[in-house]
Design a protein around this motif. Sequence first.
Motif, PDB file in Angstrom:
ATOM      1  N   ASP A 218       0.194  13.537  -5.671  1.00 48.58           N
ATOM      2  CA  ASP A 218       1.483  13.283  -5.028  1.00 48.58           C
ATOM      3  C   ASP A 218       2.151  12.058  -5.647  1.00 48.58           C
ATOM      4  OD1 ASP A 218       0.522  10.894  -3.633  1.00 48.58           O
ATOM      5  OD2 ASP A 218      -0.568  12.288  -2.336  1.00 48.58           O
ATOM      6  N   TYR A 219       3.413  11.905  -5.335  1.00 47.00           N
ATOM      7  CA  TYR A 219       4.210  10.833  -5.941  1.00 47.00           C
ATOM      8  C   TYR A 219       3.653   9.455  -5.596  1.00 47.00           C
ATOM      9  CZ  TYR A 219       8.292   8.007  -7.146  1.00 47.00           C
ATOM     10  OH  TYR A 219       9.125   7.057  -7.685  1.00 47.00           O
ATOM     11  N   ALA A 220       3.242   9.285  -4.345  1.00 45.59           N
ATOM     12  CA  ALA A 220       2.740   7.975  -3.917  1.00 45.59           C
ATOM     13  C   ALA A 220       1.475   7.590  -4.688  1.00 45.59           C
ATOM     14  CB  ALA A 220       2.459   7.997  -2.416  1.00 45.59           C
ATOM     15  N   THR A 221       0.577   8.551  -4.899  1.00 44.74           N
ATOM     16  CA  THR A 221      -0.655   8.263  -5.641  1.00 44.74           C
ATOM     17  C   THR A 221      -0.343   7.923  -7.090  1.00 44.74           C
ATOM     18  OG1 THR A 221      -1.909   9.768  -4.209  1.00 44.74           O
ATOM     19  CG2 THR A 221      -2.897   9.202  -6.334  1.00 44.74           C
ATOM     20  N   ALA A 222       0.638   8.624  -7.671  1.00 43.78           N
ATOM     21  CA  ALA A 222       1.016   8.321  -9.046  1.00 43.78           C
ATOM     22  C   ALA A 222       1.555   6.900  -9.171  1.00 43.78           C
ATOM     23  CB  ALA A 222       2.055   9.331  -9.536  1.00 43.78           C
ATOM     24  N   VAL A 223       2.341   6.469  -8.170  1.00 39.75           N
ATOM     25  CA  VAL A 223       2.963   5.138  -8.225  1.00 39.75           C
ATOM     26  C   VAL A 223       1.978   4.043  -7.834  1.00 39.75           C
ATOM     27  CG1 VAL A 223       4.770   3.672  -7.242  1.00 39.75           C
ATOM     28  CG2 VAL A 223       5.263   6.066  -7.819  1.00 39.75           C
ATOM     29  N   LEU A 224       1.288   4.245  -6.714  1.00 41.88           N
ATOM     30  CA  LEU A 224       0.432   3.187  -6.164  1.00 41.88           C
ATOM     31  C   LEU A 224      -1.012   3.245  -6.633  1.00 41.88           C
ATOM     32  CD1 LEU A 224       1.734   3.370  -2.486  1.00 41.88           C
ATOM     33  CD2 LEU A 224       2.493   1.814  -4.305  1.00 41.88           C
ATOM     34  N   GLY A 225      -1.401   4.416  -7.173  1.00 39.55           N
ATOM     35  CA  GLY A 225      -2.804   4.596  -7.540  1.00 39.55           C
ATOM     36  C   GLY A 225      -3.611   5.075  -6.347  1.00 39.55           C
ATOM     37  N   GLY A 226      -4.823   5.494  -6.597  1.00 44.44           N
ATOM     38  CA  GLY A 226      -5.680   5.982  -5.524  1.00 44.44           C
ATOM     39  C   GLY A 226      -6.865   6.755  -6.091  1.00 44.44           C
ATOM     40  N   GLY A 244       0.831   3.668 -11.383  1.00 42.81           N
ATOM     41  CA  GLY A 244       1.785   3.911 -12.463  1.00 42.81           C
ATOM     42  C   GLY A 244       1.399   5.049 -13.384  1.00 42.81           C
ATOM     43  N   THR A 245       0.527   5.922 -12.923  1.00 40.34           N
ATOM     44  CA  THR A 245       0.121   7.063 -13.755  1.00 40.34           C
ATOM     45  C   THR A 245       1.282   8.031 -13.932  1.00 40.34           C
ATOM     46  OG1 THR A 245      -2.215   6.925 -13.155  1.00 40.34           O
ATOM     47  CG2 THR A 245      -1.408   9.072 -13.886  1.00 40.34           C
ATOM     48  N   GLN A 246       1.540   8.416 -15.185  1.00 39.55           N
ATOM     49  CA  GLN A 246       2.622   9.346 -15.489  1.00 39.55           C
ATOM     50  C   GLN A 246       2.132  10.789 -15.397  1.00 39.55           C
ATOM     51  OE1 GLN A 246       5.839   8.061 -16.178  1.00 39.55           O
ATOM     52  NE2 GLN A 246       4.725   6.255 -15.444  1.00 39.55           N
ATOM     53  N   LYS A 280      10.471  19.662   0.239  1.00 41.01           N
ATOM     54  CA  LYS A 280      11.065  19.284   1.521  1.00 41.01           C
ATOM     55  C   LYS A 280      10.438  17.974   2.003  1.00 41.01           C
ATOM     56  CE  LYS A 280      12.188  23.948   3.158  1.00 41.01           C
ATOM     57  NZ  LYS A 280      12.000  24.943   4.255  1.00 41.01           N
ATOM     58  N   LEU A 281      11.246  17.140   2.617  1.00 44.11           N
ATOM     59  CA  LEU A 281      10.778  15.880   3.201  1.00 44.11           C
ATOM     60  C   LEU A 281      11.210  15.821   4.660  1.00 44.11           C
ATOM     61  CD1 LEU A 281      11.784  13.349   0.386  1.00 44.11           C
ATOM     62  CD2 LEU A 281       9.493  14.208   0.861  1.00 44.11           C
ATOM     63  N   ASN A 282      10.356  15.235   5.512  1.00 44.14           N
ATOM     64  CA  ASN A 282      10.792  15.008   6.893  1.00 44.14           C
ATOM     65  C   ASN A 282      11.644  13.730   6.937  1.00 44.14           C
ATOM     66  OD1 ASN A 282       9.030  12.737   7.041  1.00 44.14           O
ATOM     67  ND2 ASN A 282       7.332  14.085   7.656  1.00 44.14           N
ATOM     68  N   LYS A 283      12.171  13.407   8.087  1.00 36.86           N
ATOM     69  CA  LYS A 283      13.098  12.283   8.205  1.00 36.86           C
ATOM     70  C   LYS A 283      12.443  10.956   7.831  1.00 36.86           C
ATOM     71  CE  LYS A 283      16.145  14.335  11.699  1.00 36.86           C
ATOM     72  NZ  LYS A 283      16.710  14.202  13.067  1.00 36.86           N
ATOM     73  N   VAL A 284      11.194  10.767   8.257  1.00 30.56           N
ATOM     74  CA  VAL A 284      10.489   9.513   7.966  1.00 30.56           C
ATOM     75  C   VAL A 284      10.268   9.366   6.468  1.00 30.56           C
ATOM     76  CG1 VAL A 284       8.354   8.219   8.326  1.00 30.56           C
ATOM     77  CG2 VAL A 284       9.398   9.464  10.239  1.00 30.56           C
ATOM     78  N   GLN A 285       9.833  10.442   5.829  1.00 33.26           N
ATOM     79  CA  GLN A 285       9.579  10.410   4.393  1.00 33.26           C
ATOM     80  C   GLN A 285      10.873  10.176   3.613  1.00 33.26           C
ATOM     81  OE1 GLN A 285       7.798  14.292   4.189  1.00 33.26           O
ATOM     82  NE2 GLN A 285       5.695  13.489   4.238  1.00 33.26           N
ATOM     83  N   ALA A 291      14.786   3.997   1.050  1.00 31.34           N
ATOM     84  CA  ALA A 291      14.600   2.546   1.018  1.00 31.34           C
ATOM     85  C   ALA A 291      14.031   2.110  -0.332  1.00 31.34           C
ATOM     86  CB  ALA A 291      13.670   2.119   2.156  1.00 31.34           C
ATOM     87  N   TYR A 292      13.131   2.916  -0.876  1.00 24.83           N
ATOM     88  CA  TYR A 292      12.557   2.624  -2.194  1.00 24.83           C
ATOM     89  C   TYR A 292      13.641   2.702  -3.256  1.00 24.83           C
ATOM     90  CZ  TYR A 292      10.014   3.464  -6.548  1.00 24.83           C
ATOM     91  OH  TYR A 292       9.576   3.412  -7.840  1.00 24.83           O
ATOM     92  N   GLN A 293      14.496   3.709  -3.155  1.00 22.08           N
ATOM     93  CA  GLN A 293      15.568   3.862  -4.135  1.00 22.08           C
ATOM     94  C   GLN A 293      16.534   2.684  -4.060  1.00 22.08           C
ATOM     95  OE1 GLN A 293      18.327   7.122  -3.491  1.00 22.08           O
ATOM     96  NE2 GLN A 293      18.372   7.553  -5.699  1.00 22.08           N
TER      97      GLN A 293
END
Length: 308
Positions: A218-226, A244-246, A280-285, A291-293
């Motif tokens: 997922d996008y969060a794992t790519a950005v934050l790692g995991g 930061g994995t591409q 699709k994203l829910n309202k919270v996501q 906010a990140y953008q």
Amino acid sequence: MDNNEYYDVLGVSKTASQDEIKKAYRKMSKKYHPDINHEPGAEEKYKQVQEAYDTLSDEKKRAMYDQYGKAGADAGFGGGQGGFGGFGQGNQFSGDFSDLGDLFSQMFGGGFSDPNRPRQGRDLQYRMNLTFEEAVFGKETTITYSRQNEQGQQERKELKVTVPGGVETGQQMRLAGQGEPGVNGGPFGDLYVAFYVSPSKDGFERDGSTIYSRVPIDYATAVLGGEITVKTVHGEVQLKIPAGTQSETNFRLRGKGAPSVNGGSQGDQIVTVYVDVPKKLNKVQKKALQAYQESITGKAEPKRGLFN
């Protein structure tokens, strides 16, 4: 086939290296394998690919093929300056190459060959279908096949076979003396077990001892790692994803591939990760992503008013 067509079948030049020939063979055999490709003519094309590779992968057969064409490769004579067991460059041989051994025996053996001499029996071939995992790990099994007995009658024969780990489609194993009986007291022929490997149900692909797989993150794992769970033929393992994995980044899992059928070290698994963008994203996501953008661009999304 002439002495150019084998190269055309594999799609390589006459100066191709053995590595190039091997890669081309693997690509073409997968493309036309009858278990995968059910189009008309695919099976015949697959047979041509096998025939071409059998010759071009053997340096001696390839040299004979380059000089004399298919008949030269089939005859299997070499070692002399002139090609066919000492024939000079200026000599031409035309006719049936199906029994050059007898012909040379007549020419150089001091007379006609003895029709009652012992001759080896006919070789047989058995097709063995394997799952992807069976090809990786090998297995012990019992096969049943038909052959002619010494009385000339067809018989059913059972044989225990140990398949070595690491075999691939198109490879075969020779079982000496398990073919048909010889003539005039000659030895039995051999049985060749040809392997055909089914595609992996888990999406694995294989090239030699290296296994390949693709895994979404997922996008969060790519950005934050995991850390993610990855399937291998040896079981599930944990893979650390750096921040930061591409997308389309490769990771190597050492020792998680297939063994080499000819011995050597265990292969690796190459895992390609790709970013799975949600549709699709829910309202919270959505709010969190906005906010990140904003933190990147410094621009807030325009507030929606009565008419927009």
